[in-house]
Write an enzyme that holds these catalytic residues in place. Sequence first.
Site, short mmCIF file in Angstrom:
data_model
loop_
_atom_site.label_atom_id
_atom_site.label_comp_id
_atom_site.label_asym_id
_atom_site.label_seq_id
_atom_site.Cartn_x
_atom_site.Cartn_y
_atom_site.Cartn_z
N GLU A 155 51.31 50.72 -11.81
CA GLU A 155 51.60 49.53 -12.61
C GLU A 155 53.03 49.58 -13.15
OE1 GLU A 155 50.07 46.81 -13.44
OE2 GLU A 155 48.02 47.12 -12.75
N ASP A 156 53.63 48.43 -13.29
CA ASP A 156 54.95 48.37 -13.92
C ASP A 156 54.82 48.58 -15.43
OD1 ASP A 156 53.53 45.90 -13.54
OD2 ASP A 156 55.16 44.88 -14.56
N ASP A 193 49.94 46.81 -20.95
CA ASP A 193 50.18 46.17 -22.24
C ASP A 193 48.82 45.93 -22.90
OD1 ASP A 193 50.86 43.75 -24.00
OD2 ASP A 193 52.81 44.33 -23.24
N THR A 194 48.28 44.75 -22.76
CA THR A 194 46.93 44.51 -23.29
C THR A 194 45.88 45.30 -22.50
OG1 THR A 194 46.64 42.60 -21.85
CG2 THR A 194 47.51 42.18 -24.06
N GLY A 195 46.20 45.63 -21.27
CA GLY A 195 45.26 46.36 -20.41
C GLY A 195 44.33 45.45 -19.64
N THR A 225 44.85 43.25 -17.14
CA THR A 225 45.03 43.25 -15.69
C THR A 225 44.51 44.54 -15.08
OG1 THR A 225 47.00 41.89 -15.97
CG2 THR A 225 46.71 42.94 -13.84
N ASP A 248 60.92 40.79 -14.12
CA ASP A 248 61.58 39.50 -14.01
C ASP A 248 61.36 38.62 -15.23
OD1 ASP A 248 58.77 38.91 -13.55
OD2 ASP A 248 59.45 36.96 -12.82
N ARG A 286 64.96 40.63 -11.03
CA ARG A 286 64.23 41.76 -10.45
C ARG A 286 65.18 42.72 -9.73
NH1 ARG A 286 58.68 40.77 -10.49
NH2 ARG A 286 58.01 38.61 -10.19
#
Lengths: 122, 158
Positions: free
Chosen positions: B81-82, B85-87, B89, B142, B148
């Site tokens: 993963e890049d 955050d919230t988790g 995805t 991006d 990017r």
Amino acid sequence: MELELPVFRAYRGTEPPRFASPAELECAKVLDYYDVPWQYEPRTFVLEEDAEGRVTEAFTPDFYLPEQDLYVEITAMKQSLVTRKNRKLRKLRERYPDVRIKLFYRRDLERLAQHFRLDLAS
Amino acid sequence: MHELGAEIARDYAGREPVLVASLKASVVFVADLSRAIPIVHALDFVELAGYGSAGMGGHQQIRVLKDLDLDVRGRDVVLVEDVVDTGLTLHYLVRTLELRRPASVAAVTLLDRPYRRLVDDLPVRYVGFVVPDELFVGYGFDVDERYRELPDLHLLNL
């Protein structure tokens, strides 16, 4: 103003949710989108009672994520206006130390909006 | 990068893991990470439709735009993963992958914002950097498909 509601798939409440703000609705949509089960305002926590046991202060977090056992409070208010809400959360954590709760501030919502390209303008 | 690669190589020695990168922001990261893992491993990609992406219409539900090419049944999967955050995805990806009966699922993320988690039960085993609540561009990150290509991470000042 009554917000127009979609049919939620991950909603686990019994009554249709009545969101207080567009920000709450958008957060509900995000949770639903990712199929994370959620409830809306399922529990009110008593924070203060008077000598007769009457409730003088209470707090109802916006969301509960049952699979995470996590309450989430959304606030789209400006940072300067969230002091009162922060105080309530502190009280809740003191009185209910086992309850997990997170406050999402305006800046958190803006980050979420940028990440998920939400419309939180209103 | 070398530290992450060495750690993954040590943990998966002799197991030939599959790196699964989620498009698009993690492309640059996985390209560097893959070359920093000195053991044999496979590489695959998955792409999910982001919330609010154009043309979804109506009430939205997450969907897979690009599925895996490899069969991961019985394989050790490392999700790349890049940012976590919230988790939300990663949570969806893990649940989807687990239906395919991999031997194991772990995740590596370049950036982590653990203080913003809504979903906690995530297999984030390798973290590049825990970062403050700021927006980054470059190195695959991006804003509306721009920046990017920048070779390094830059803090975006709005």
